[in-house]
Scaffold this motif. Structure first.
Motif, PDB file in Angstrom:
ATOM      1  N   ILE A   1       0.875  -1.176   0.000  1.00  0.00           N
ATOM      2  CA  ILE A   1       0.000   0.000   0.000  1.00  0.00           C
ATOM      3  C   ILE A   1       0.909   1.221   0.000  1.00  0.00           C
ATOM      4  O   ILE A   1       1.719   1.402   0.920  1.00  0.00           O
ATOM      5  CB  ILE A   1      -0.908   0.010   1.236  1.00  0.00           C
ATOM      6  CG1 ILE A   1      -1.737  -1.279   1.299  1.00  0.00           C
ATOM      7  CG2 ILE A   1      -1.808   1.237   1.240  1.00  0.00           C
ATOM      8  CD1 ILE A   1      -2.520  -1.442   2.592  1.00  0.00           C
ATOM      9  N   ASP A   2       0.804   2.055  -1.035  1.00  0.00           N
ATOM     10  CA  ASP A   2       1.736   3.181  -1.226  1.00  0.00           C
ATOM     11  C   ASP A   2       1.023   4.524  -1.267  1.00  0.00           C
ATOM     12  O   ASP A   2      -0.114   4.635  -1.757  1.00  0.00           O
ATOM     13  CB  ASP A   2       2.484   3.022  -2.552  1.00  0.00           C
ATOM     14  CG  ASP A   2       3.548   1.948  -2.514  1.00  0.00           C
ATOM     15  OD1 ASP A   2       4.723   2.291  -2.322  1.00  0.00           O
ATOM     16  OD2 ASP A   2       3.195   0.763  -2.680  1.00  0.00           O
ATOM     17  N   ILE A   3       1.753   5.554  -0.801  1.00  0.00           N
ATOM     18  CA  ILE A   3       1.337   6.937  -0.994  1.00  0.00           C
ATOM     19  C   ILE A   3       2.581   7.755  -1.308  1.00  0.00           C
ATOM     20  O   ILE A   3       3.635   7.571  -0.695  1.00  0.00           O
ATOM     21  CB  ILE A   3       0.588   7.497   0.248  1.00  0.00           C
ATOM     22  CG1 ILE A   3       0.187   8.963   0.020  1.00  0.00           C
ATOM     23  CG2 ILE A   3       1.412   7.339   1.505  1.00  0.00           C
ATOM     24  CD1 ILE A   3      -0.718   9.505   1.118  1.00  0.00           C
ATOM     25  N   LEU A   4       2.495   8.624  -2.309  1.00  0.00           N
ATOM     26  CA  LEU A   4       3.593   9.496  -2.729  1.00  0.00           C
ATOM     27  C   LEU A   4       3.173  10.936  -2.500  1.00  0.00           C
ATOM     28  O   LEU A   4       2.128  11.363  -2.999  1.00  0.00           O
ATOM     29  CB  LEU A   4       3.921   9.265  -4.206  1.00  0.00           C
ATOM     30  CG  LEU A   4       5.003  10.159  -4.827  1.00  0.00           C
ATOM     31  CD1 LEU A   4       6.362   9.878  -4.206  1.00  0.00           C
ATOM     32  CD2 LEU A   4       5.056   9.961  -6.340  1.00  0.00           C
ATOM     33  N   TYR A   5       3.989  11.690  -1.757  1.00  0.00           N
ATOM     34  CA  TYR A   5       3.552  13.037  -1.380  1.00  0.00           C
ATOM     35  C   TYR A   5       4.739  13.955  -1.110  1.00  0.00           C
ATOM     36  O   TYR A   5       5.876  13.531  -0.944  1.00  0.00           O
ATOM     37  CB  TYR A   5       2.661  12.983  -0.134  1.00  0.00           C
ATOM     38  CG  TYR A   5       3.373  12.480   1.093  1.00  0.00           C
ATOM     39  CD1 TYR A   5       3.948  13.355   2.005  1.00  0.00           C
ATOM     40  CD2 TYR A   5       3.474  11.109   1.347  1.00  0.00           C
ATOM     41  CE1 TYR A   5       4.608  12.889   3.129  1.00  0.00           C
ATOM     42  CE2 TYR A   5       4.132  10.632   2.474  1.00  0.00           C
ATOM     43  CZ  TYR A   5       4.695  11.526   3.362  1.00  0.00           C
ATOM     44  OH  TYR A   5       5.352  11.061   4.468  1.00  0.00           O
ATOM     45  N   GLY A   6       4.421  15.219  -1.050  1.00  0.00           N
ATOM     46  CA  GLY A   6       5.354  16.238  -0.600  1.00  0.00           C
ATOM     47  C   GLY A   6       4.604  17.203   0.286  1.00  0.00           C
ATOM     48  O   GLY A   6       3.379  17.325   0.185  1.00  0.00           O
ATOM     49  N   PHE A   7       5.296  17.901   1.160  1.00  0.00           N
ATOM     50  CA  PHE A   7       4.637  18.885   2.022  1.00  0.00           C
ATOM     51  C   PHE A   7       5.574  20.056   2.260  1.00  0.00           C
ATOM     52  O   PHE A   7       6.795  19.929   2.135  1.00  0.00           O
ATOM     53  CB  PHE A   7       4.218  18.258   3.358  1.00  0.00           C
ATOM     54  CG  PHE A   7       5.375  17.859   4.224  1.00  0.00           C
ATOM     55  CD1 PHE A   7       5.889  18.733   5.178  1.00  0.00           C
ATOM     56  CD2 PHE A   7       5.968  16.622   4.081  1.00  0.00           C
ATOM     57  CE1 PHE A   7       6.968  18.372   5.962  1.00  0.00           C
ATOM     58  CE2 PHE A   7       7.056  16.249   4.859  1.00  0.00           C
ATOM     59  CZ  PHE A   7       7.551  17.133   5.804  1.00  0.00           C
ATOM     60  N   LYS A   8       4.983  21.180   2.597  1.00  0.00           N
ATOM     61  CA  LYS A   8       5.798  22.368   2.840  1.00  0.00           C
ATOM     62  C   LYS A   8       4.981  23.390   3.625  1.00  0.00           C
ATOM     63  O   LYS A   8       3.772  23.501   3.435  1.00  0.00           O
ATOM     64  CB  LYS A   8       6.256  22.986   1.511  1.00  0.00           C
ATOM     65  CG  LYS A   8       7.313  24.083   1.653  1.00  0.00           C
ATOM     66  CD  LYS A   8       7.857  24.487   0.298  1.00  0.00           C
ATOM     67  CE  LYS A   8       9.000  25.471   0.418  1.00  0.00           C
ATOM     68  NZ  LYS A   8       9.568  25.835  -0.904  1.00  0.00           N
ATOM     69  N   THR A   9       5.665  24.113   4.497  1.00  0.00           N
ATOM     70  CA  THR A   9       5.038  25.247   5.182  1.00  0.00           C
ATOM     71  C   THR A   9       5.115  26.436   4.232  1.00  0.00           C
ATOM     72  O   THR A   9       6.155  27.080   4.126  1.00  0.00           O
ATOM     73  CB  THR A   9       5.761  25.562   6.501  1.00  0.00           C
ATOM     74  OG1 THR A   9       5.911  24.359   7.250  1.00  0.00           O
ATOM     75  CG2 THR A   9       4.982  26.570   7.316  1.00  0.00           C
ATOM     76  N   ILE A  10       4.030  26.714   3.513  1.00  0.00           N
ATOM     77  CA  ILE A  10       4.086  27.745   2.485  1.00  0.00           C
ATOM     78  C   ILE A  10       3.642  29.116   2.997  1.00  0.00           C
ATOM     79  O   ILE A  10       3.958  30.132   2.386  1.00  0.00           O
ATOM     80  CB  ILE A  10       3.247  27.355   1.248  1.00  0.00           C
ATOM     81  CG1 ILE A  10       1.777  27.190   1.605  1.00  0.00           C
ATOM     82  CG2 ILE A  10       3.798  26.095   0.605  1.00  0.00           C
ATOM     83  CD1 ILE A  10       0.892  27.031   0.402  1.00  0.00           C
ATOM     84  N   ARG A  11       2.941  29.141   4.131  1.00  0.00           N
ATOM     85  CA  ARG A  11       2.564  30.418   4.754  1.00  0.00           C
ATOM     86  C   ARG A  11       2.893  30.326   6.252  1.00  0.00           C
ATOM     87  O   ARG A  11       1.997  30.205   7.094  1.00  0.00           O
ATOM     88  CB  ARG A  11       1.084  30.716   4.523  1.00  0.00           C
ATOM     89  CG  ARG A  11       0.736  30.967   3.061  1.00  0.00           C
ATOM     90  CD  ARG A  11      -0.768  31.219   2.890  1.00  0.00           C
ATOM     91  NE  ARG A  11      -1.092  31.564   1.506  1.00  0.00           N
ATOM     92  CZ  ARG A  11      -1.349  30.686   0.559  1.00  0.00           C
ATOM     93  NH1 ARG A  11      -1.299  29.383   0.833  1.00  0.00           N
ATOM     94  NH2 ARG A  11      -1.646  31.078  -0.658  1.00  0.00           N
ATOM     95  N   PRO A  12       4.179  30.378   6.584  1.00  0.00           N
ATOM     96  CA  PRO A  12       4.595  30.177   7.980  1.00  0.00           C
ATOM     97  C   PRO A  12       3.969  31.169   8.960  1.00  0.00           C
ATOM     98  O   PRO A  12       3.794  30.847  10.130  1.00  0.00           O
ATOM     99  CB  PRO A  12       6.111  30.349   7.929  1.00  0.00           C
ATOM    100  CG  PRO A  12       6.487  30.094   6.501  1.00  0.00           C
ATOM    101  CD  PRO A  12       5.331  30.597   5.687  1.00  0.00           C
ATOM    102  N   GLU A  13       3.658  32.364   8.492  1.00  0.00           N
ATOM    103  CA  GLU A  13       3.094  33.384   9.383  1.00  0.00           C
ATOM    104  C   GLU A  13       1.707  32.998   9.878  1.00  0.00           C
ATOM    105  O   GLU A  13       1.209  33.577  10.855  1.00  0.00           O
ATOM    106  CB  GLU A  13       3.013  34.737   8.668  1.00  0.00           C
ATOM    107  CG  GLU A  13       4.352  35.322   8.276  1.00  0.00           C
ATOM    108  CD  GLU A  13       4.962  34.676   7.038  1.00  0.00           C
ATOM    109  OE1 GLU A  13       4.214  33.962   6.324  1.00  0.00           O
ATOM    110  OE2 GLU A  13       6.158  34.851   6.795  1.00  0.00           O
ATOM    111  N   MET A  14       1.075  32.027   9.213  1.00  0.00           N
ATOM    112  CA  MET A  14      -0.265  31.595   9.606  1.00  0.00           C
ATOM    113  C   MET A  14      -0.201  30.401  10.549  1.00  0.00           C
ATOM    114  O   MET A  14      -1.190  29.686  10.737  1.00  0.00           O
ATOM    115  CB  MET A  14      -1.079  31.250   8.361  1.00  0.00           C
ATOM    116  CG  MET A  14      -1.341  32.472   7.482  1.00  0.00           C
ATOM    117  SD  MET A  14      -1.949  32.099   5.821  1.00  0.00           S
ATOM    118  CE  MET A  14      -3.518  31.362   6.187  1.00  0.00           C
ATOM    119  N   ALA A  15       0.947  30.173  11.159  1.00  0.00           N
ATOM    120  CA  ALA A  15       1.132  29.081  12.107  1.00  0.00           C
ATOM    121  C   ALA A  15       1.986  29.566  13.271  1.00  0.00           C
ATOM    122  O   ALA A  15       2.643  30.607  13.204  1.00  0.00           O
ATOM    123  CB  ALA A  15       1.780  27.876  11.436  1.00  0.00           C
ATOM    124  N   CYS A  16       1.966  28.792  14.345  1.00  0.00           N
ATOM    125  CA  CYS A  16       2.739  29.165  15.534  1.00  0.00           C
ATOM    126  C   CYS A  16       3.138  27.892  16.275  1.00  0.00           C
ATOM    127  O   CYS A  16       2.302  26.999  16.474  1.00  0.00           O
ATOM    128  CB  CYS A  16       1.901  30.066  16.432  1.00  0.00           C
ATOM    129  SG  CYS A  16       2.754  30.618  17.936  1.00  0.00           S
TER     130      CYS A  16
END
Length: 403
Positions: free
Chosen positions: A384-399
């Motif tokens: 069972i596979d999943i291929l993905y990428g992720f990124k914090t693209i709006r860091p100011e909207m997180a803490c």
């Protein structure tokens, strides 16, 4: 009446449903599916281009001042392929879908979900805004309100906002706020489940996850100073000196402030009254008690720019203060707006000539299941596979909420 055999499409859809239901952090971030690889399948290293919002300066008076478009883009790399192996027999294919899911799929797919969540939790390394006391587990409403304050000061939309904490912080927060005048249904839910729940102090959901990361700070120490004044708009590096150790280190995710350099609201460009927090974006080892061209976020823009991040350029010999004791590990609970972090999945190659193969997409997530006969060992291995990428693209909207 005899049971019908489960099909590979049914199994894949159910596995994807289990994956989604077991995700915690990842469930509440922006998820995008890229169908451009549907025919040949994507590979690790494939990239996607994501547009960021435009920003411009407001002009006083009647005279028109036209400004060029200032749209920015970021690149998200499909960098992670995760899979888990499972075996099931033809006899198990005669089970009902719910029984098959409970006996065969759920024990494995839930582990896959935890691994994906752990991966996405490392997005904290791109977030500079921080609240809480390093080394102290959050236990009061104040730290939640301060996280919301940070996001408000950086113009994050008020909803949907989420807070994901580790088990220790969840226990302390439930205990610390049990005496509040909360709605009866929330108190009842917290008493029954031991979880913070939904609709609390500005957060749509407060969730607990075992996948919250620990951040280990660098060995940096001493009276650390800015080495040379900064005067260039958009500069994303800084020079430091005054480190005690000739080979002191900083790690990606270390947070620091600079004396006299305050954060500004991205809409009004007025100072928030708090020192701007910067995050180190690449690990580095000092040379001769100094760090040259240390990579940081956010880049330094003064209010003269539409992309303003700070009230003033850092001055030479301004004092630099890092958050948290050196060479120490701290939990990184995360408060975030849905659009702060983006995850994109892409279609993997669907091979031909195998026993079973299916690829399904739901809610912005693509999953593939393939089963083949192993003639050498007389088995029917399945992946069972999943291929993905992720990124914090709006860091100011997180803490980050340090524990």
């Amino acid at each position: 009446m005899a049971n019908s055999l489960l099909t590979i499409d049914m199994i894949t859809r159910k596995a994807l449903e289990i994956l989604e239901n077991n995700l915690v952090i990842t469930r509440n971030i922006n998820k995008q599916y890229d169908d451009s690889f549907a025919v040949e399948g994507a590979k690790i290293g494939s990239t996607l281009r994501i547009r960021l919002p435009d920003r411009a300066l407001v002009t006083d008076g009647a005279a028109l001042q036209v400004q060029d478009d200032n749209e920015q883009f970021t690149t998200l790399t499909v960098a992670s392929q995760k899979h888990i192996g499972v075996n099931f027999t033809s006899a198990e294919l005669t089970l009902s879908l719910d029984d098959f899911a409970e006996r065969v799929l759920k024990p494995r797919v839930s582990q896959l979900a935890a691994s994906v969540d752990l991966d996405v939790a490392s997005a904290y390394r791109g977030i500079a805004n921080s609240v809480g006391t390093p080394g102290t587990t959050p236990s009061t409403s104040l730290v939640m309100l301060q996280a919301n304050q940070k996001m408000n000061e950086f113009a994050a939309p008020s909803s949907p906002r989420y807070l994901t904490v580790n088990p220790a912080a969840n226990a302390n927060l439930v205990e610390g706020m049990k005496g509040f005048f909360n709605p009866t249904d929330i108190i009842s839910s917290q008493f029954k489940n031991g979880m913070m729940g939904t609709g609390i102090l500005g957060f749509d959901e407060v969730n607990m996850s075992q996948s919250i990361r620990l951040h280990t700070t660098g060995s940096r120490s001493g009276t650390i100073l800015v080495n040379g004044a900064v005067s260039t708009q958009g500069q994303a590096t800084i020079n430091l000196d005054g480190l005690t150790g000739a080979t002191d280190t900083v790690t990606a995710g270390d947070v620091f402030t600079i004396n006299g350099v305050f954060a500004v609201n991205p809409q009004t460009r007025e100072s928030t009254g708090s020192l701007q927090q910067f995050v180190v974006t690449a690990a580095q080892t000092a040379a001769g008690n100094a760090l040259a061209n240390m990579a940081i976020y956010p880049p330094i823009y003064t209010p003269a720019s539409a992309l303003a991040t700070v009230s003033a350029f850092p001055a030479d010999n301004a004092v630099v203060t890092f958050l948290g004791a050196a060479s120490t590990s701290f939990p990184q609970n995360i408060a975030y707006h849905k659009n702060a972090i983006t995850m994109a999945t892409a279609d993997l190659l669907l091979p031909q000539g195998v026993d079973m193969a299916s690829r399904q997409v739901h809610n912005g997530m693509s999953m593939r299941i393939v089963r083949q006969y192993d003639i050498n060992n007389d088995r029917m291995p399945c992946r069972i596979d999943i291929l993905y990428g992720f990124k914090t693209i709006r860091p100011e909207m997180a803490c980050r909420v340090w524990g």
